[in-house]
Design an enzyme around this catalytic site. Structure first.
Site, PDB file in Angstrom:
ATOM      1  N   GLU A   1     -12.099  62.514  92.424  1.00 21.44           N
ATOM      2  CA  GLU A   1     -13.246  63.345  92.788  1.00 21.44           C
ATOM      3  C   GLU A   1     -14.002  63.816  91.554  1.00 21.44           C
ATOM      4  O   GLU A   1     -15.236  63.873  91.559  1.00 21.44           O
ATOM      5  CB  GLU A   1     -12.831  64.548  93.632  1.00 21.44           C
ATOM      6  CG  GLU A   1     -14.028  65.401  94.008  1.00 21.44           C
ATOM      7  CD  GLU A   1     -14.018  65.895  95.440  1.00 21.44           C
ATOM      8  OE1 GLU A   1     -15.048  66.487  95.833  1.00 21.44           O
ATOM      9  OE2 GLU A   1     -13.041  65.704  96.154  1.00 21.44           O
TER      10      GLU A   1
ATOM     11  N   GLY B   1     -19.106  66.767  97.150  1.00 20.71           N
ATOM     12  CA  GLY B   1     -18.119  65.998  97.886  1.00 20.71           C
ATOM     13  C   GLY B   1     -18.189  66.234  99.387  1.00 20.71           C
ATOM     14  O   GLY B   1     -18.293  67.363  99.842  1.00 20.71           O
TER      15      GLY B   1
ATOM     16  N   HIS C   1      -2.216  55.286  97.527  1.00 22.33           N
ATOM     17  CA  HIS C   1      -1.346  55.260  96.358  1.00 22.33           C
ATOM     18  C   HIS C   1      -0.592  53.937  96.373  1.00 22.33           C
ATOM     19  O   HIS C   1       0.183  53.655  97.272  1.00 22.33           O
ATOM     20  CB  HIS C   1      -0.415  56.466  96.369  1.00 22.33           C
ATOM     21  CG  HIS C   1      -1.158  57.758  96.563  1.00 22.33           C
ATOM     22  ND1 HIS C   1      -2.173  58.158  95.727  1.00 22.33           N
ATOM     23  CD2 HIS C   1      -1.052  58.715  97.510  1.00 22.33           C
ATOM     24  CE1 HIS C   1      -2.652  59.308  96.144  1.00 22.33           C
ATOM     25  NE2 HIS C   1      -1.989  59.672  97.227  1.00 22.33           N
TER      26      HIS C   1
ATOM     27  N   ARG D   1       0.953  52.292  93.336  1.00 17.01           N
ATOM     28  CA  ARG D   1       2.049  52.147  92.377  1.00 17.01           C
ATOM     29  C   ARG D   1       2.266  53.490  91.686  1.00 17.01           C
ATOM     30  O   ARG D   1       1.322  54.219  91.415  1.00 17.01           O
ATOM     31  CB  ARG D   1       1.640  51.092  91.343  1.00 17.01           C
ATOM     32  CG  ARG D   1       2.523  50.974  90.136  1.00 17.01           C
ATOM     33  CD  ARG D   1       1.923  50.022  89.101  1.00 17.01           C
ATOM     34  NE  ARG D   1       1.741  48.689  89.627  1.00 17.01           N
ATOM     35  CZ  ARG D   1       2.670  47.731  89.626  1.00 17.01           C
ATOM     36  NH1 ARG D   1       3.843  47.973  89.110  1.00 17.01           N
ATOM     37  NH2 ARG D   1       2.416  46.548  90.131  1.00 17.01           N
ATOM     38  N   SER D   2       3.521  53.780  91.361  1.00 17.21           N
ATOM     39  CA  SER D   2       3.852  55.010  90.647  1.00 17.21           C
ATOM     40  C   SER D   2       3.514  54.883  89.171  1.00 17.21           C
ATOM     41  O   SER D   2       3.662  53.815  88.579  1.00 17.21           O
ATOM     42  CB  SER D   2       5.347  55.316  90.774  1.00 17.21           C
ATOM     43  OG  SER D   2       5.696  55.529  92.111  1.00 17.21           O
TER      44      SER D   2
ATOM     45  N   HIS E   1     -22.527  52.595  97.526  1.00 16.89           N
ATOM     46  CA  HIS E   1     -23.801  52.880  98.191  1.00 16.89           C
ATOM     47  C   HIS E   1     -24.450  54.071  97.492  1.00 16.89           C
ATOM     48  O   HIS E   1     -23.809  55.102  97.293  1.00 16.89           O
ATOM     49  CB  HIS E   1     -23.547  53.207  99.667  1.00 16.89           C
ATOM     50  CG  HIS E   1     -24.703  53.839 100.364  1.00 16.89           C
ATOM     51  ND1 HIS E   1     -25.821  53.134 100.716  1.00 16.89           N
ATOM     52  CD2 HIS E   1     -24.910  55.118 100.761  1.00 16.89           C
ATOM     53  CE1 HIS E   1     -26.675  53.957 101.323  1.00 16.89           C
ATOM     54  NE2 HIS E   1     -26.141  55.160 101.353  1.00 16.89           N
ATOM     55  N   LEU E   2     -25.700  53.929  97.111  1.00 12.42           N
ATOM     56  CA  LEU E   2     -26.473  55.022  96.528  1.00 12.42           C
ATOM     57  C   LEU E   2     -27.697  55.261  97.396  1.00 12.42           C
ATOM     58  O   LEU E   2     -28.732  54.624  97.206  1.00 12.42           O
ATOM     59  CB  LEU E   2     -26.892  54.684  95.086  1.00 12.42           C
ATOM     60  CG  LEU E   2     -25.775  54.514  94.068  1.00 12.42           C
ATOM     61  CD1 LEU E   2     -26.331  54.064  92.723  1.00 12.42           C
ATOM     62  CD2 LEU E   2     -24.968  55.786  93.933  1.00 12.42           C
ATOM     63  N   GLY E   3     -27.548  56.142  98.362  1.00 10.47           N
ATOM     64  CA  GLY E   3     -28.637  56.410  99.290  1.00 10.47           C
ATOM     65  C   GLY E   3     -29.355  57.713  98.994  1.00 10.47           C
ATOM     66  O   GLY E   3     -29.001  58.456  98.079  1.00 10.47           O
TER      67      GLY E   3
END
Length: 154
Positions: A64, A84, A91, A93-94, A110-112
């Site tokens: 984020e 947001g 997830h 892989r550790s 996407h950029l709207g």
């Protein structure tokens, strides 16, 4: 051609993150290109869970943080801001404490005008995929009286 508006200054971006969760857990923006922004996060006592692997929530914070920063770098911050709306993370892989950093790269799907969707791939030091996240951002047009509330441009 770059998707970002204006000049990107990594020092200013990292400076803007002082006294925030990003600074608290050690997230640092380290690179950008025409269509991506990259950050790193340490794998240490601040970001791991009791099994000493990266906490899933820490992956979400990295996703984020880098996605939101990238989203806002695509906008004229005098006119709008991206916040947001939704995030998910798988997830894969550790990543274990003591293995340096994980790296997040945010790229747009996407950029709207009113929404943006970003994919954030988080990898370990060996470029192995640890987490993949999708972040949806709401683009909110600022009213004239709100245009000065924004933090400094980066």
């Amino acid at each position: 051609m770059s998707i970002f508006t204006g000049n990107i200054d990594l020092h200013k971006i990292n400076d803007r993150n002082k006294n925030t969760l990003c600074e608290w857990i050690g997230i640092e923006v380290i690179e950008f290109g025409d269509d991506y922004l990259k950050a790193k996060m340490p794998i240490d006592h601040r970001t791991v869970q009791p099994l000493r692997i990266v906490n899933g929530g820490a992956y979400c914070v990295l996703a984020e943080s880098i996605g939101s920063t990238a989203a806002n770098l695509c906008l004229d911050r005098e006119k709008s801001v991206a916040v947001g709306l939704d995030i998910n993370a798988n997830h894969i892989r550790s990543a274990h404490e003591g293995n340096g950093y994980v790296y997040g790269i945010a790229k747009p799907i996407h950029l709207g005008r009113t929404t943006q969707v970003w994919e954030i791939r988080i990898t370990d030091e060996h470029d192995k995929l640890c987490c993949i996240s999708r972040l949806t951002m709401a683009v909110i047009e600022l009213k004239k009286d709100e245009r000065n509330f924004n933090s400094p441009k980066v």
